[in-house]
Design a protein around this motif. Structure first.
Motif, PDB file in Angstrom:
ATOM      1  N   TYR A 142      -5.041  -0.348   9.057  1.00  0.00           N
ATOM      2  CA  TYR A 142      -4.126  -1.434   8.704  1.00  0.00           C
ATOM      3  C   TYR A 142      -3.006  -1.581   9.732  1.00  0.00           C
ATOM      4  O   TYR A 142      -2.702  -2.681  10.168  1.00  0.00           O
ATOM      5  N   GLN A 143      -2.385  -0.472  10.113  1.00  0.00           N
ATOM      6  CA  GLN A 143      -1.222  -0.521  11.002  1.00  0.00           C
ATOM      7  C   GLN A 143      -1.579  -0.654  12.478  1.00  0.00           C
ATOM      8  O   GLN A 143      -0.847  -1.287  13.237  1.00  0.00           O
ATOM      9  N   PHE A 144      -2.667  -0.010  12.900  1.00  0.00           N
ATOM     10  CA  PHE A 144      -2.956   0.087  14.330  1.00  0.00           C
ATOM     11  C   PHE A 144      -4.361  -0.375  14.713  1.00  0.00           C
ATOM     12  O   PHE A 144      -4.759  -0.221  15.859  1.00  0.00           O
ATOM     13  N   GLU A 145      -5.097  -0.901  13.743  1.00  0.00           N
ATOM     14  CA  GLU A 145      -6.470  -1.329  13.961  1.00  0.00           C
ATOM     15  C   GLU A 145      -7.338  -0.209  14.548  1.00  0.00           C
ATOM     16  O   GLU A 145      -8.258  -0.456  15.327  1.00  0.00           O
ATOM     17  N   ALA A 146      -7.035   1.034  14.175  1.00  0.00           N
ATOM     18  CA  ALA A 146      -7.819   2.198  14.601  1.00  0.00           C
ATOM     19  C   ALA A 146      -9.049   2.300  13.711  1.00  0.00           C
ATOM     20  O   ALA A 146      -8.935   2.282  12.489  1.00  0.00           O
ATOM     21  N   ASP A 147     -10.193   2.400  14.319  1.00  0.00           N
ATOM     22  CA  ASP A 147     -11.445   2.367  13.567  1.00  0.00           C
ATOM     23  C   ASP A 147     -11.980   3.786  13.358  1.00  0.00           C
ATOM     24  O   ASP A 147     -12.797   4.266  14.140  1.00  0.00           O
ATOM     25  N   TYR A 148     -11.477   4.458  12.324  1.00  0.00           N
ATOM     26  CA  TYR A 148     -11.920   5.807  11.954  1.00  0.00           C
ATOM     27  C   TYR A 148     -12.409   5.794  10.518  1.00  0.00           C
ATOM     28  O   TYR A 148     -11.787   5.177   9.655  1.00  0.00           O
ATOM     29  N   THR A 149     -13.497   6.518  10.256  1.00  0.00           N
ATOM     30  CA  THR A 149     -13.826   6.830   8.866  1.00  0.00           C
ATOM     31  C   THR A 149     -12.990   8.053   8.498  1.00  0.00           C
ATOM     32  O   THR A 149     -12.443   8.742   9.383  1.00  0.00           O
ATOM     33  N   ALA A 197     -10.011  15.034   0.024  1.00  0.00           N
ATOM     34  CA  ALA A 197     -10.674  13.865   0.618  1.00  0.00           C
ATOM     35  C   ALA A 197      -9.775  12.632   0.612  1.00  0.00           C
ATOM     36  O   ALA A 197      -9.793  11.837   1.553  1.00  0.00           O
ATOM     37  N   GLY A 198      -8.980  12.483  -0.425  1.00  0.00           N
ATOM     38  CA  GLY A 198      -8.099  11.317  -0.528  1.00  0.00           C
ATOM     39  C   GLY A 198      -7.099  11.219   0.607  1.00  0.00           C
ATOM     40  O   GLY A 198      -6.728  10.110   1.021  1.00  0.00           O
ATOM     41  N   LEU A 199      -6.662  12.354   1.121  1.00  0.00           N
ATOM     42  CA  LEU A 199      -5.738  12.365   2.249  1.00  0.00           C
ATOM     43  C   LEU A 199      -6.339  11.621   3.433  1.00  0.00           C
ATOM     44  O   LEU A 199      -5.725  10.733   4.016  1.00  0.00           O
ATOM     45  N   TRP A 200      -7.569  11.968   3.787  1.00  0.00           N
ATOM     46  CA  TRP A 200      -8.221  11.389   4.953  1.00  0.00           C
ATOM     47  C   TRP A 200      -8.603   9.933   4.717  1.00  0.00           C
ATOM     48  O   TRP A 200      -8.534   9.109   5.637  1.00  0.00           O
ATOM     49  N   GLN A 201      -8.978   9.602   3.509  1.00  0.00           N
ATOM     50  CA  GLN A 201      -9.302   8.209   3.184  1.00  0.00           C
ATOM     51  C   GLN A 201      -8.058   7.330   3.312  1.00  0.00           C
ATOM     52  O   GLN A 201      -8.101   6.250   3.902  1.00  0.00           O
ATOM     53  N   ASP A 202      -6.949   7.817   2.763  1.00  0.00           N
ATOM     54  CA  ASP A 202      -5.699   7.058   2.836  1.00  0.00           C
ATOM     55  C   ASP A 202      -5.191   6.936   4.271  1.00  0.00           C
ATOM     56  O   ASP A 202      -4.717   5.875   4.690  1.00  0.00           O
ATOM     57  N   MET A 203      -5.285   8.024   5.045  1.00  0.00           N
ATOM     58  CA  MET A 203      -4.816   7.989   6.424  1.00  0.00           C
ATOM     59  C   MET A 203      -5.688   7.068   7.276  1.00  0.00           C
ATOM     60  O   MET A 203      -5.178   6.330   8.116  1.00  0.00           O
ATOM     61  N   MET A 230       0.853  -1.174   0.000  1.00  0.00           N
ATOM     62  CA  MET A 230       0.000   0.000   0.000  1.00  0.00           C
ATOM     63  C   MET A 230       0.898   1.236   0.000  1.00  0.00           C
ATOM     64  O   MET A 230       1.810   1.353   0.812  1.00  0.00           O
ATOM     65  N   THR A 231       0.665   2.155  -0.926  1.00  0.00           N
ATOM     66  CA  THR A 231       1.434   3.396  -0.974  1.00  0.00           C
ATOM     67  C   THR A 231       0.504   4.583  -0.787  1.00  0.00           C
ATOM     68  O   THR A 231      -0.688   4.505  -1.056  1.00  0.00           O
ATOM     69  N   PHE A 232       1.080   5.682  -0.306  1.00  0.00           N
ATOM     70  CA  PHE A 232       0.312   6.890  -0.055  1.00  0.00           C
ATOM     71  C   PHE A 232       0.983   8.082  -0.713  1.00  0.00           C
ATOM     72  O   PHE A 232       2.199   8.154  -0.773  1.00  0.00           O
ATOM     73  N   ASP A 233       0.164   8.997  -1.181  1.00  0.00           N
ATOM     74  CA  ASP A 233       0.669  10.225  -1.775  1.00  0.00           C
ATOM     75  C   ASP A 233       0.586  11.405  -0.810  1.00  0.00           C
ATOM     76  O   ASP A 233       1.060  12.484  -1.118  1.00  0.00           O
TER      77      ASP A 233
END
Length: 84
Positions: A36-43, A24-30, A1-4
């Motif tokens: 994925y990394q921390f199992e944090a459940d945020y929309t 919007a893409g920033l928040w979706q990717d974050m 998975m890569t992020f811009d």
């Protein structure tokens, strides 16, 4: 998975980061990364809202600090452009 898009907490301390926080893409990717990394459940919407709440709290604390501690010097901003 890569992020811009990346968020750094360096506003006004060492350097100013100019991130398009309205994208919007920033928040979706974050949100996907944190899940994925921390199992944090945020929309994406929840993450952006919480981020802005924390920024407001930190800005309020900083404004109080700056009001009571005089600045000893003022350095000109360092402008960097990082290209991929």
């Amino acid at each position: 998975m890569t992020f811009d898009n990346y968020i750094f907490d360096l506003y006004g301390t060492l350097i100013d980061i100019h991130t398009d926080e309205e994208q919007a893409g920033l928040w979706q990717d974050m949100a996907a990364y944190l899940q994925y990394q921390f199992e944090a459940d945020y929309t994406a919407k929840e993450l952006r809202k919480r981020y802005l709440e924390i920024c407001a709290q930190e800005e309020e604390a900083l404004s109080f600090y700056l009001a009571i501690i005089p600045s000893r010097h003022s350095a000109p901003p360092l402008m960097l452009k990082i290209s991929a």
